[in-house]
Motif scaffolding. Structure first.
Motif, PDB file in Angstrom:
ATOM      1  N   ALA A  22       7.937 -24.432   9.681  1.00 17.05           N
ATOM      2  CA  ALA A  22       8.736 -24.484  10.905  1.00 17.05           C
ATOM      3  C   ALA A  22       9.696 -23.297  10.911  1.00 17.05           C
ATOM      4  O   ALA A  22       9.740 -22.516   9.958  1.00 17.05           O
ATOM      5  N   ALA A  23      10.452 -23.182  11.992  1.00  9.69           N
ATOM      6  CA  ALA A  23      11.429 -22.094  12.137  1.00  9.69           C
ATOM      7  C   ALA A  23      10.761 -20.739  11.912  1.00  9.69           C
ATOM      8  O   ALA A  23      11.220 -19.911  11.113  1.00  9.69           O
ATOM      9  N   ASP A  24       9.659 -20.517  12.629  1.00 11.68           N
ATOM     10  CA  ASP A  24       8.901 -19.268  12.532  1.00 11.68           C
ATOM     11  C   ASP A  24       8.468 -18.967  11.110  1.00 11.68           C
ATOM     12  O   ASP A  24       8.400 -17.798  10.692  1.00 11.68           O
ATOM     13  N   GLY A  25       8.173 -19.988  10.337  1.00  7.37           N
ATOM     14  CA  GLY A  25       7.684 -19.818   8.978  1.00  7.37           C
ATOM     15  C   GLY A  25       8.763 -19.726   7.928  1.00  7.37           C
ATOM     16  O   GLY A  25       8.444 -19.621   6.733  1.00  7.37           O
ATOM     17  N   ALA A  26      10.035 -19.790   8.330  1.00  8.60           N
ATOM     18  CA  ALA A  26      11.123 -19.676   7.355  1.00  8.60           C
ATOM     19  C   ALA A  26      11.343 -20.963   6.578  1.00  8.60           C
ATOM     20  O   ALA A  26      11.909 -20.951   5.477  1.00  8.60           O
ATOM     21  N   VAL A  27      10.921 -22.103   7.140  1.00 10.12           N
ATOM     22  CA  VAL A  27      11.167 -23.412   6.541  1.00 10.12           C
ATOM     23  C   VAL A  27       9.843 -24.071   6.184  1.00 10.12           C
ATOM     24  O   VAL A  27       8.906 -24.080   6.990  1.00 10.12           O
ATOM     25  N   LEU A  28       9.771 -24.622   4.967  1.00 13.00           N
ATOM     26  CA  LEU A  28       8.657 -25.495   4.610  1.00 13.00           C
ATOM     27  C   LEU A  28       9.172 -26.924   4.569  1.00 13.00           C
ATOM     28  O   LEU A  28      10.068 -27.256   3.798  1.00 13.00           O
ATOM     29  N   VAL A  29       8.606 -27.764   5.431  1.00 14.14           N
ATOM     30  CA  VAL A  29       8.855 -29.201   5.403  1.00 14.14           C
ATOM     31  C   VAL A  29       7.837 -29.777   4.427  1.00 14.14           C
ATOM     32  O   VAL A  29       6.647 -29.853   4.739  1.00 14.14           O
ATOM     33  N   SER A  30       8.284 -30.152   3.243  1.00 12.02           N
ATOM     34  CA  SER A  30       7.360 -30.401   2.143  1.00 12.02           C
ATOM     35  C   SER A  30       7.029 -31.868   1.919  1.00 12.02           C
ATOM     36  O   SER A  30       6.174 -32.182   1.086  1.00 12.02           O
ATOM     37  N   GLY A  31       7.679 -32.796   2.644  1.00  7.48           N
ATOM     38  CA  GLY A  31       7.434 -34.197   2.376  1.00  7.48           C
ATOM     39  C   GLY A  31       7.702 -34.517   0.913  1.00  7.48           C
ATOM     40  O   GLY A  31       8.687 -34.053   0.339  1.00  7.48           O
ATOM     41  N   ASP A  32       6.795 -35.270   0.287  1.00  5.80           N
ATOM     42  CA  ASP A  32       6.968 -35.615  -1.128  1.00  5.80           C
ATOM     43  C   ASP A  32       6.123 -34.739  -2.045  1.00  5.80           C
ATOM     44  O   ASP A  32       6.053 -34.994  -3.251  1.00  5.80           O
ATOM     45  N   ALA A  33       5.481 -33.726  -1.486  1.00  6.07           N
ATOM     46  CA  ALA A  33       4.718 -32.810  -2.323  1.00  6.07           C
ATOM     47  C   ALA A  33       5.638 -32.007  -3.235  1.00  6.07           C
ATOM     48  O   ALA A  33       5.267 -31.649  -4.362  1.00  6.07           O
ATOM     49  N   LEU A  34       6.847 -31.710  -2.766  1.00  7.20           N
ATOM     50  CA  LEU A  34       7.847 -30.960  -3.521  1.00  7.20           C
ATOM     51  C   LEU A  34       9.209 -31.446  -3.056  1.00  7.20           C
ATOM     52  O   LEU A  34       9.513 -31.390  -1.863  1.00  7.20           O
ATOM     53  N   VAL A  35      10.020 -31.959  -3.979  1.00 10.52           N
ATOM     54  CA  VAL A  35      11.317 -32.512  -3.606  1.00 10.52           C
ATOM     55  C   VAL A  35      12.422 -31.788  -4.370  1.00 10.52           C
ATOM     56  O   VAL A  35      12.164 -31.040  -5.318  1.00 10.52           O
ATOM     57  N   SER A  36      13.663 -32.036  -3.964  1.00 15.64           N
ATOM     58  CA  SER A  36      14.803 -31.410  -4.653  1.00 15.64           C
ATOM     59  C   SER A  36      15.717 -32.454  -5.284  1.00 15.64           C
ATOM     60  O   SER A  36      16.849 -32.150  -5.665  1.00 15.64           O
ATOM     61  N   GLY A  37      15.232 -33.673  -5.391  1.00 18.53           N
ATOM     62  CA  GLY A  37      15.980 -34.761  -5.986  1.00 18.53           C
ATOM     63  C   GLY A  37      15.346 -36.073  -5.594  1.00 18.53           C
ATOM     64  O   GLY A  37      14.545 -36.130  -4.647  1.00 18.53           O
ATOM     65  N   HIS A  38      15.679 -37.124  -6.343  1.00 18.01           N
ATOM     66  CA  HIS A  38      15.213 -38.474  -6.010  1.00 18.01           C
ATOM     67  C   HIS A  38      16.102 -39.454  -6.743  1.00 18.01           C
ATOM     68  O   HIS A  38      16.540 -39.176  -7.877  1.00 18.01           O
ATOM     69  N   PRO A  39      16.385 -40.627  -6.148  1.00 15.90           N
ATOM     70  CA  PRO A  39      17.277 -41.574  -6.813  1.00 15.90           C
ATOM     71  C   PRO A  39      16.855 -41.985  -8.219  1.00 15.90           C
ATOM     72  O   PRO A  39      17.713 -42.318  -9.043  1.00 15.90           O
ATOM     73  N   ILE A  40      15.549 -41.973  -8.532  1.00 15.20           N
ATOM     74  CA  ILE A  40      15.147 -42.402  -9.874  1.00 15.20           C
ATOM     75  C   ILE A  40      15.072 -41.232 -10.853  1.00 15.20           C
ATOM     76  O   ILE A  40      14.774 -41.441 -12.036  1.00 15.20           O
ATOM     77  N   SER A  41      15.330 -40.011 -10.382  1.00 17.16           N
ATOM     78  CA  SER A  41      15.204 -38.826 -11.230  1.00 17.16           C
ATOM     79  C   SER A  41      16.570 -38.337 -11.704  1.00 17.16           C
ATOM     80  O   SER A  41      17.517 -38.265 -10.927  1.00 17.16           O
ATOM     81  N   ALA A  42      16.648 -37.945 -12.975  1.00 13.26           N
ATOM     82  CA  ALA A  42      17.868 -37.348 -13.520  1.00 13.26           C
ATOM     83  C   ALA A  42      17.909 -35.840 -13.294  1.00 13.26           C
ATOM     84  O   ALA A  42      18.910 -35.191 -13.601  1.00 13.26           O
ATOM     85  N   ILE A  43      16.822 -35.279 -12.755  1.00 12.87           N
ATOM     86  CA  ILE A  43      16.743 -33.837 -12.519  1.00 12.87           C
ATOM     87  C   ILE A  43      17.417 -33.495 -11.195  1.00 12.87           C
ATOM     88  O   ILE A  43      17.209 -34.171 -10.193  1.00 12.87           O
ATOM     89  N   ALA A  44      18.231 -32.452 -11.204  1.00 19.50           N
ATOM     90  CA  ALA A  44      18.820 -31.930  -9.969  1.00 19.50           C
ATOM     91  C   ALA A  44      18.112 -30.635  -9.623  1.00 19.50           C
ATOM     92  O   ALA A  44      18.020 -29.728 -10.450  1.00 19.50           O
ATOM     93  N   GLY A  45      17.601 -30.541  -8.418  1.00 16.35           N
ATOM     94  CA  GLY A  45      16.905 -29.338  -8.000  1.00 16.35           C
ATOM     95  C   GLY A  45      15.419 -29.562  -7.839  1.00 16.35           C
ATOM     96  O   GLY A  45      14.915 -30.682  -7.965  1.00 16.35           O
TER      97      GLY A  45
END
Length: 253
Positions: free
Chosen positions: A177-200
């Protein structure tokens, strides 16, 4: 821009005549693409978040009646649930990867169940996550009977472009989206999750993956994209470049 709200935060990326918004909540995210007075909705949170989706649309100066169509990354309850409620209420079309249509119609279900969750249910982060999502309708099995495959051409506000991202489910799709500047990744790639201790940037827990190997190959393919901003299905916006996010996710997951 970051707009704090009681239920969510909104960040935005502008591109010509359109704007892409990430609506980030503690449970899951959804995306709004706005072009003029018209809206494309990508995902819709849990069933219990439908009213929050409506509120987020009003916050950007639009109305739920302005939704011209919706896209689904994948048919898990935290992405489909609120969307099903809103589609029934406002009557817009919901499109997705052709492989995901039967999943969205609930002809079958590729979603973590008790057998996947019980082995990790003792963990404090998982207990807190269950307490968060159970009131939002995590156990719902409602689908979208009118789910449709992408039309040709896909002509929606914000000009989203599907990117095959299979693995998390068989028909999972990401979107540029945004002329290719943004990837809406769904759950294929995330930056956090409540069950994960990883940030980023990270791959979502294997407990939620339908096909772990295919999901990793999808993230490997993301490392070739030029998009500069990640709008993930879980976690905050990531601005370090999608290729960098993908490589970091593969390293830590």
């Amino acid at each position: 821009m970051i707009v704090p709200r009681s239920k969510f935060q909104i960040t935005r990326v502008d591109a010509g005549s359109s704007t892409a918004y990430l609506v980030h909540s503690d449970a899951v995210n959804w995306i709004l693409l706005q072009e003029g007075s018209d809206i494309t909705l990508i995902d819709g949170g849990y069933p219990g978040q439908a009213s929050a989706v409506e509120e987020s649309i009003r916050h950007i100066g639009a109305r739920p009646e302005d939704i011209r169509g919706a896209l689904l990354t994948h048919a898990h309850v935290d992405h489909l649930g609120g969307l099903a409620t809103l589609q029934a209420r406002y009557g817009f079309d919901v499109y997705m990867d052709p492989v995901e249509v039967a999943h969205a119609k609930r002809e079958y279900l590729q979603q973590a169940g008790p057998a996947d969750i019980v082995p990790i249910a003792y963990k404090p982060r998982v207990i807190r996550w269950l307490a968060l999502v159970t009131p939002l309708g995590v156990l719902s099995r409602k689908g979208i009977p009118e789910a449709k495959p992408f039309p040709e051409p896909l002509d929606l506000p914000g000009r989203p472009v599907p990117v095959a991202a299979h693995g998390h489910t068989d028909g999972h799709s990401a979107y540029l989206a945004a002329d290719g500047a943004v990837l809406v990744s769904g759950d294929a790639l995330v930056s956090g999750h409540p069950i994960s201790a990883i940030a980023g940037p990270q791959c979502i827990s294997n407990a939620f993956q339908h096909d772990v190997d295919t999901a990793r190959r999808t993230v490997e393919a993301f490392a070739d994209l030029d998009a500069t901003t990640l709008f993930p299905g879980h976690g905050p916006q990531y601005d370090g470049g999608v290729a960098t996010a993908a490589r970091r996710a593969l390293e830590v997951s």
